[in-house]
Write a protein that holds these residues in place. Structure first.
Motif, short mmCIF file in Angstrom:
data_model
loop_
_atom_site.label_atom_id
_atom_site.label_comp_id
_atom_site.label_asym_id
_atom_site.label_seq_id
_atom_site.Cartn_x
_atom_site.Cartn_y
_atom_site.Cartn_z
N SER A 1 63.74 -2.85 1.42
CA SER A 1 64.49 -2.00 2.32
C SER A 1 63.65 -1.70 3.56
O SER A 1 62.54 -1.19 3.45
N ASP B 1 65.53 -0.94 6.89
CA ASP B 1 66.30 -0.20 7.89
C ASP B 1 67.55 0.38 7.22
O ASP B 1 68.56 -0.31 7.07
N ASP B 2 67.49 1.66 6.85
CA ASP B 2 68.61 2.31 6.17
C ASP B 2 69.82 2.53 7.08
O ASP B 2 70.90 2.85 6.59
N LYS C 1 71.29 0.22 8.88
CA LYS C 1 72.10 -0.98 8.93
C LYS C 1 72.62 -1.30 7.54
O LYS C 1 72.22 -0.69 6.56
N GLU C 2 73.50 -2.30 7.46
CA GLU C 2 74.08 -2.69 6.18
C GLU C 2 73.80 -4.15 5.89
O GLU C 2 73.51 -4.94 6.78
N GLY C 3 73.93 -4.51 4.61
CA GLY C 3 73.78 -5.89 4.20
C GLY C 3 72.40 -6.44 4.48
O GLY C 3 71.39 -5.73 4.41
N SER D 1 69.73 -4.79 6.78
CA SER D 1 68.99 -3.60 6.35
C SER D 1 67.78 -3.95 5.50
O SER D 1 67.04 -3.07 5.09
N HIS E 1 73.13 -15.87 -2.26
CA HIS E 1 73.90 -14.68 -2.64
C HIS E 1 74.87 -15.01 -3.78
O HIS E 1 75.77 -14.25 -4.07
N HIS F 1 76.82 -8.59 -7.75
CA HIS F 1 76.07 -7.55 -7.04
C HIS F 1 75.28 -8.14 -5.86
O HIS F 1 75.23 -7.56 -4.78
N LYS G 1 77.65 -8.95 -2.92
CA LYS G 1 78.02 -7.75 -2.16
C LYS G 1 76.85 -7.19 -1.38
O LYS G 1 77.01 -6.66 -0.28
N LEU G 2 75.64 -7.29 -1.94
CA LEU G 2 74.45 -6.74 -1.29
C LEU G 2 74.10 -7.49 -0.02
O LEU G 2 73.78 -6.89 1.00
N SER H 1 76.09 -9.75 1.73
CA SER H 1 77.20 -9.96 2.67
C SER H 1 77.36 -8.82 3.64
O SER H 1 76.93 -7.74 3.50
#
Length: 144
Positions: free
Chosen positions: A25, A27-28, A30-32, A35, A133, A138, A141-142, A144
């Motif tokens: 981790s 960058d909290d 952002k997403e996917g 991050s 992926h 899981h 989804k993580l 993407s």
């Protein structure tokens, strides 16, 4: 609930070493995949601070993202080994920064794969990888 083991061993069952790759981790906000960064765990250790608090840590070798988006052909993100001035880009991080283990697939291009390439040495032979992926739901989804 589930848990997984992350390995960093110079010899696994008296054979080649086993050094897992992980998502870290970074960058909290952002997403996917944006991050997280990809790293290979080289060593797991802990130390005790003068106040008695124990810090579990790991030595990692970073991978850099090749592009700001997934590959158009495969839909997978691509990473390359990270170097700083011709040296490995290594860092010590707290083990809580690790999200989970993950799989890297070598980018073979259009060349033949030598017969000596196997799962134990592919991270040493290739320099560019796809971030898979497809390991499970899981992971899909993580990333993407």
């Amino acid at each position: 609930m589930w848990h997984e083991y992350i390995c960093a061993m110079p010899s696994w069952h008296q054979g080649p070493g086993w050094y897992n790759c992980v998502f870290v981790s970074t960058d909290d906000m952002k997403e996917g995949m944006l991050s997280m960064d990809v790293a290979q765990v080289l060593c797991l250790f802990s130390f005790v601070h003068t106040n008695g608090q124990t810090f579990p840590c790991t030595l990692i070798h970073w991978f850099d993202q090749i592009a700001d988006e997934p590959d158009k052909l495969t839909g997978m993100w691509m990473v390359a080994l990270s170097f700083v001035e011709d040296s490995l880009h290594l860092t010590v991080i707290h083990i809580d920064s690790i999200i989970c283990s993950m799989h890297l697939l070598p980018i073979f291009r259009d060349k033949y794969v030598p017969p000596y390439v196997n799962c134990h040495n592919s991270l040493d032979i290739f320099s560019r990888f796809y971030v898979s992926h497809f390991a499970d739901h899981h992971m899909f989804k993580l990333v993407s």
